[in-house]
Design an enzyme around this catalytic site. Structure first.
Site, PDB file in Angstrom:
ATOM      1  N   ASN A 271      11.213  13.745  -0.880  1.00 18.60           N
ATOM      2  CA  ASN A 271      10.903  14.040  -2.294  1.00 18.60           C
ATOM      3  C   ASN A 271      12.175  14.013  -3.120  1.00 18.60           C
ATOM      4  O   ASN A 271      13.258  14.430  -2.671  1.00 18.60           O
ATOM      5  CB  ASN A 271      10.152  15.363  -2.441  1.00 18.60           C
ATOM      6  CG  ASN A 271      10.852  16.555  -1.830  1.00 18.60           C
ATOM      7  OD1 ASN A 271      11.556  16.432  -0.850  1.00 18.60           O
ATOM      8  ND2 ASN A 271      10.658  17.717  -2.418  1.00 18.60           N
TER       9      ASN A 271
ATOM     10  N   GLU B  86      13.288  15.127  -6.908  1.00 17.66           N
ATOM     11  CA  GLU B  86      12.864  15.836  -8.122  1.00 17.66           C
ATOM     12  C   GLU B  86      13.711  15.420  -9.320  1.00 17.66           C
ATOM     13  O   GLU B  86      14.700  14.680  -9.200  1.00 17.66           O
ATOM     14  CB  GLU B  86      12.949  17.349  -7.877  1.00 17.66           C
ATOM     15  CG  GLU B  86      12.020  17.771  -6.736  1.00 17.66           C
ATOM     16  CD  GLU B  86      11.931  19.267  -6.527  1.00 17.66           C
ATOM     17  OE1 GLU B  86      12.792  20.022  -7.034  1.00 17.66           O
ATOM     18  OE2 GLU B  86      10.971  19.683  -5.841  1.00 17.66           O
TER      19      GLU B  86
ATOM     20  N   CYS C 107       7.197  12.091  -4.858  1.00 20.66           N
ATOM     21  CA  CYS C 107       6.840  12.732  -3.584  1.00 20.66           C
ATOM     22  C   CYS C 107       7.331  11.905  -2.390  1.00 20.66           C
ATOM     23  O   CYS C 107       7.505  10.688  -2.486  1.00 20.66           O
ATOM     24  CB  CYS C 107       5.334  12.884  -3.469  1.00 20.66           C
ATOM     25  SG  CYS C 107       4.609  14.109  -4.561  1.00 20.66           S
TER      26      CYS C 107
ATOM     27  N   GLU D 205       5.741  11.105   0.380  1.00 19.32           N
ATOM     28  CA  GLU D 205       4.801  10.113   0.922  1.00 19.32           C
ATOM     29  C   GLU D 205       4.881   8.808   0.133  1.00 19.32           C
ATOM     30  O   GLU D 205       4.876   7.710   0.699  1.00 19.32           O
ATOM     31  CB  GLU D 205       3.350  10.626   0.859  1.00 19.32           C
ATOM     32  CG  GLU D 205       3.089  11.911   1.615  1.00 19.32           C
ATOM     33  CD  GLU D 205       3.266  13.146   0.734  1.00 19.32           C
ATOM     34  OE1 GLU D 205       4.292  13.231   0.028  1.00 19.32           O
ATOM     35  OE2 GLU D 205       2.401  14.009   0.766  1.00 19.32           O
TER      36      GLU D 205
ATOM     37  N   CYS E 141      -0.597  15.667  -2.040  1.00 19.57           N
ATOM     38  CA  CYS E 141      -1.123  15.808  -3.406  1.00 19.57           C
ATOM     39  C   CYS E 141      -2.073  14.642  -3.729  1.00 19.57           C
ATOM     40  O   CYS E 141      -2.097  13.617  -3.045  1.00 19.57           O
ATOM     41  CB  CYS E 141       0.023  15.886  -4.420  1.00 19.57           C
ATOM     42  SG  CYS E 141       0.721  14.287  -4.863  1.00 19.57           S
TER      43      CYS E 141
ATOM     44  N   CYS F 165      -0.553  11.162  -4.196  1.00 18.54           N
ATOM     45  CA  CYS F 165      -0.186  10.515  -2.928  1.00 18.54           C
ATOM     46  C   CYS F 165      -1.424  10.024  -2.189  1.00 18.54           C
ATOM     47  O   CYS F 165      -1.408   8.954  -1.568  1.00 18.54           O
ATOM     48  CB  CYS F 165       0.622  11.480  -2.052  1.00 18.54           C
ATOM     49  SG  CYS F 165       2.290  11.719  -2.682  1.00 18.54           S
TER      50      CYS F 165
END
Ligand code: THU
Length: 135
Positions: free
Chosen positions: A47, A49, A58, A60, A93, A96
């Protein structure tokens, strides 16, 4: 250990290593993901940010982007493993799930692991039974 457990354990090692690369000064959650493609190559992502929180990427989706960048044929990879610090087991999420639905094989399985013994797994269809598709 059977073959699937062995490959998940190996993918978990890669996901854990990827999580160490996380840039997550805001949530402090370190997430790593690994994708096994049909040729046996493993692609990883962490990830990333941003101070503008919504720009966060993210693990994934970054792993899948890395896979596509490396030449993975969309719709062929069947296994994804996620590892995240600060979560017992992180469920991917919605964004994803949408991206995984499009880029993984239809029978793909997503594992989210706390460690080798504590994990959950879902088929991509369980995660997102009705993905958005263009007609
Ligand atoms: N995160 C992921 O990397 N994957 C998910 O499926 C859910 C959330 C990251 C984004 C953010 O950096 C942190 O976890 C907390 O939301």
């Amino acid at each position: 250990m059977n073959d699937i457990q062995k490959s998940v354990a190996l993918l978990l090692t890669h996901a854990r290593a990827a999580s160490e690369m996380a840039y997550s000064p805001y949530s402090r959650a370190r997430v790593g993901a690994s994708v096994l493609d049909q040729e046996g190559n493993i692609h990883t992502g962490c990830n990333v940010e941003n101070a503008s929180y919504g720009m966060t990427q993210c693990a994934e989706r970054n792993a899948l982007a890395a896979a596509i960048n490396a030449g993975m044929k969309p719709g062929t990879a069947r296994t994804v493993v996620i590892y995240a610090t600060g979560f017992e087991v992180l469920a991917p999420c919605g964004a994803c799930c949408q991206v995984m639905s499009e880029l993984l094989a239809e029978d793909a399985v997503v594992y989210s692991c706390h460690d080798e013994k504590n994990y959950r797994s879902w088929s991509i269809r369980e995660l997102l039974p009705e993905p958005f598709i263009l007609n």
